[in-house]
Design an enzyme around this catalytic site. Structure first.
Site, PDB file in Angstrom:
ATOM      1  N   ASP A  43      -9.128   1.844  -7.024  1.00 45.85           N
ATOM      2  CA  ASP A  43      -8.240   2.564  -5.828  1.00 45.85           C
ATOM      3  C   ASP A  43      -8.899   1.468  -5.003  1.00 45.85           C
ATOM      4  O   ASP A  43      -9.585   1.338  -4.368  1.00 45.85           O
ATOM      5  CB  ASP A  43      -9.075   4.004  -6.007  1.00 45.85           C
ATOM      6  N   HIS A 110      -2.727   5.755   4.129  1.00 51.85           N
ATOM      7  CA  HIS A 110      -3.782   5.679   4.038  1.00 51.85           C
ATOM      8  C   HIS A 110      -4.517   7.219   4.799  1.00 51.85           C
ATOM      9  O   HIS A 110      -5.430   7.731   4.317  1.00 51.85           O
ATOM     10  CB  HIS A 110      -4.202   4.328   4.617  1.00 51.85           C
ATOM     11  N   SER A 166      -2.241  10.254   1.694  1.00 53.40           N
ATOM     12  CA  SER A 166      -4.226  10.754   1.584  1.00 53.40           C
ATOM     13  C   SER A 166      -3.652  11.041   3.424  1.00 53.40           C
ATOM     14  O   SER A 166      -4.083  11.320   3.857  1.00 53.40           O
ATOM     15  CB  SER A 166      -4.484   9.438   1.694  1.00 53.40           C
TER      16      SER A 166
END
Ligand code: NAD
Length: 321
Positions: A43, A110, A166
């Site tokens: 990740d 993100h 996310s």
């Protein structure tokens, strides 16, 4: 490694290795160590500032014959300076070149936060600050739809086999679902027993979107960076009596109990460690099962405590209600 089926048709390992705050000078060896220990999901993120070294670790592991590229599942994340449609590709190309790969298995947006563009040649990674000396943050809003459509373009070209999101709230996820031609395959979110997010988990999974939990050990990752301000009575998650007792019962560590609690909900985890013994232990979450009552006791620890909150470090309250 047990995996989870994604709506994109690909499979994502249920346990991966987190790369945030892995120092650059140790990163190559840590990546090799993680791959040797059985991790196949890495990740990564542009913002972590270590993608060149992550790439060196990947190359080393492939050169040593430990793994092939197709056995790895490499995730990276689009940073907040690059949300405009003309910048998304630039960010992806930089990440691909740093990692030394020609495609990503998963590319995530993100944060749902767009800050003023900083060209890669000027400063990379740029963090949230437009002027790092003055620590000034310049929010430059871009409709999420614009960024998502640029992600879809990248997915349709095969440069990212799956795309995802996310740090969203449910309402923004609902919005994405209203226009997505390619729906998010994965939603990565802060999730641990102090922030168990049952409704969001249920809604996300019902819509066929896989969840990856980050910061599974709650406060553990935030202690060293001064982001745990819960007062004197606060009990670190890894030391909570409920977790310790369950760990003792199964003869495992409290870290393994926290990871198991997530994977037993079909939620992927991406623990980070620089300790070789813990790196291995954190993968060993498939040979014990928590009972229904143990799952319920852990669920009962929820306090809606969020450690990674842009309201605190940016004064930008994306989760405010
Ligand atoms: P984490 O929950 O993995 O915790 C890491 C901390 O726990 C470290 O201090 C480590 O020393 C300690 N630790 C690890 N294994 C342990 C064990 N077995 N026993 C005791 N202590 C142990 O935290 P994290 O790094 O915040 O999250 C994991 C990954 O999630 C990150 O590395 C990153 O890849 C990802 N992440 C993503 C976002 C996002 O915005 N999408 C945000 C934060 C993290």
């Amino acid at each position: 490694m047990t995996s989870i089926a994604l709506s994109s048709g690909h499979k994502m390992p249920l346990v991966g290795f987190g790369l945030w705050k892995v120092p650059r000078n140790a990163c190559k060896d840590t990546v090799v160590q993680a791959i040797k220990s059985g991790y196949r999901l890495l990740d990564s993120a542009a913002d972590y500032g270590n993608e060149i070294e992550v790439g060196q670790g990947i190359k080393e592991a492939i050169d040593q014959g430990i793994v092939t590229r197709s056995e790895l599942f490499i995730t990276s994340k689009l940073w907040c300076t690059h949300h405009r449609k003309e910048h998304v590709r630039l960010a992806l190309e930089k990440t691909l070149s740093d990692l030394g790969v020609d495609y990503l298995d998963l590319y995530l947006i993100h944060f749902p936060i767009s800050v003023k563009y900083v060209p890669i040649e000027e400063r990379y990674p740029a963090a949230f600050f437009f002027d790092p000396e003055k620590k000034s943050v310049v929010i430059d809003p871009v409709p999420y739809q614009e960024t998502w459509q640029a992600m879809e373009q990248i997915a349709s070209e095969g440069k990212a086999r799956s795309i995802g999101v996310s740090n969203l709230g449910a309402d923004l996820l609902m919005d994405v679902l209203s226009y997505a031609k390619i729906k998010p395959a994965v939603f990565q979110m802060e999730l641990h027993p102090y922030l168990s997010r049952k409704q969001l988990v249920e809604f996300t999974q019902k819509n066929g979107i896989a969840i990856t939990a980050y910061s599974s050990f709650g406060d553990a990752s935030y202690q060293s960076i001064g982001m745990v301000n819960q007062g004197e009575s606060f009990v670190p998650l890894l030391e909570h009596k409920v977790i310790l007792d369950i760990a003792k019962h199964h003869n495992v560590t409290s870290a393994q109990v926290l990871l198991r609690w997530a994977v037993q909900q079909n939620i992927a985890v991406i623990p980070k460690s620089s300790n070789p013994e813990r790196i291995v232990l954190n993968t060993q979450v498939f040979d014990f099962t928590l009972t229904e009552s143990q799952m319920k006791s852990i669920d009962g620890l929820n306090q809606n405590i969020r450690f990674n909150d842009p309201a605190k470090f940016l004064n930008y309250p994306i989760y405010a209600n």
